[in-house]
Design an enzyme around this catalytic site. Structure first.
Site, short mmCIF file in Angstrom:
data_model
loop_
_atom_site.label_atom_id
_atom_site.label_comp_id
_atom_site.label_asym_id
_atom_site.label_seq_id
_atom_site.Cartn_x
_atom_site.Cartn_y
_atom_site.Cartn_z
N CYS A 176 20.39 -3.59 69.87
CA CYS A 176 21.63 -2.87 70.22
C CYS A 176 22.65 -2.88 69.09
O CYS A 176 23.35 -1.89 68.88
CB CYS A 176 22.24 -3.47 71.48
SG CYS A 176 22.88 -5.16 71.29
N HIS B 134 26.07 -7.83 73.41
CA HIS B 134 25.63 -6.45 73.56
C HIS B 134 26.65 -5.52 72.92
O HIS B 134 27.86 -5.70 73.08
CB HIS B 134 25.43 -6.06 75.02
CG HIS B 134 24.86 -4.69 75.18
ND1 HIS B 134 23.57 -4.38 74.80
CD2 HIS B 134 25.40 -3.52 75.62
CE1 HIS B 134 23.33 -3.10 75.02
NE2 HIS B 134 24.43 -2.55 75.51
N ASP C 74 25.17 4.62 75.27
CA ASP C 74 24.34 3.48 74.91
C ASP C 74 22.92 3.94 74.62
O ASP C 74 22.26 4.53 75.48
CB ASP C 74 24.33 2.45 76.05
CG ASP C 74 23.84 1.09 75.59
OD1 ASP C 74 23.10 1.01 74.60
OD2 ASP C 74 24.20 0.08 76.24
#
Length: 258
Positions: A69, A109, A124
């Site tokens: 991520c 994250h 995302d």
């Protein structure tokens, strides 16, 4: 068009000079999810590099690798900025489904907030197989995609002021928590990204420093490869194959180009 934007279009299969509007972000997110895998091979091989725009471009767009991520979403963030979008990077805390609690790794994250015509959206492309594939409004409206349903709830908790909830297609019968994030404290520079990389790489409770993991969405579901199994979801049906190291290399090349 910049080098990054041009290479990004080549990697995900979009015409190089195509103008990207807000309405086309769904297409960008879908193609990114099926083209660029979520994977930790750099960590497993001890080949991490400083997280910078240049290094991300080289790793993901020139060497055709994937990332986690803190690599995938920053790369998409740079891409969005170059197309004139008002975007920022934010951090969040992932919810551990097995323990039914937020992870103890902290704010590891990384996601994107995008402001457009008076509305704010979460974007995302770095959450494994749990990708919304569309901008998700912070207003609470549910969005539906080929991967399921997604919504964001306002929160007042230690982990953040908003929570992403999801109901994955063929997998979830009810809503479950994905992660909480803090919209009030956007990342200022790449130093925070490198701090996150260090935690993910070194923390004993990190799930990404123990076994190789590669996953990406497909047109009919998703595929996940580890050092011991290969799992395919196709139109709601799941198959799992136990594998050895030789088979791992074959599948990594066949399905992930690695």
């Amino acid at each position: 068009m910049s080098k990054l934007a041009s290479l990004f279009h080549q990697r995900i299969g979009i015409w190089e000079n195509e103008k990207i509007t807000f309405e086309k972000l769904n297409k960008v997110l879908e193609k990114t999810a099926t083209s660029i895998p979520f994977e930790n091979r750099a960590i497993m091989g001890g080949n991490q590099r400083e997280v910078t725009k240049e290094n991300l471009t080289n790793k993901i767009l020139e060497k055709n690798q994937g990332g986690l991520c803190y690599e995938l979403n920053p790369l998409l963030y740079y891409y969005l900025l170059e197309h004139g979008f008002n975007a920022a990077l934010v951090t969040g805390v992932v919810f551990n489904q097995g323990r039914e609690e937020y992870t103890t790794l902290g704010r590891t994250h990384v996601a994107i907030l995008l402001d457009y015509e008076g509305e704010r959206y979460l974007i995302d492309t770095g959450f494994g197989g749990n990708l919304p594939l569309k901008p998700v409004p912070l207003s609470g409206e549910t969005v539906s995609s080929s991967n399921g349903e997604f919504r964001i709830k306002k929160a007042d908790i230690e982990q953040g002021d908003y929570v992403l909830e999801m109901k994955l297609k063929h997998k979830d019968s009810d809503w479950r928590t994905g992660y909480a994030f803090d919209s009030r404290n956007p990342l200022k520079d790449s130093a925070n990204l490198n701090e996150i990389q260090t935690i993910i790489t070194e923390h004993p409770e990190s799930s990404f420093n123990k076994h190789p993991l590669l996953t990406r969405l497909t047109e009919s579901g998703n595929i996940t490869l580890t050092d011991s199994t290969f799992t395919q979801w196709m139109d709601g049906n799941v198959t799992k194959e136990n594998i050895d190291q030789a088979r791992f290399k074959e599948l990594a090349k066949e399905h992930f180009g690695m």
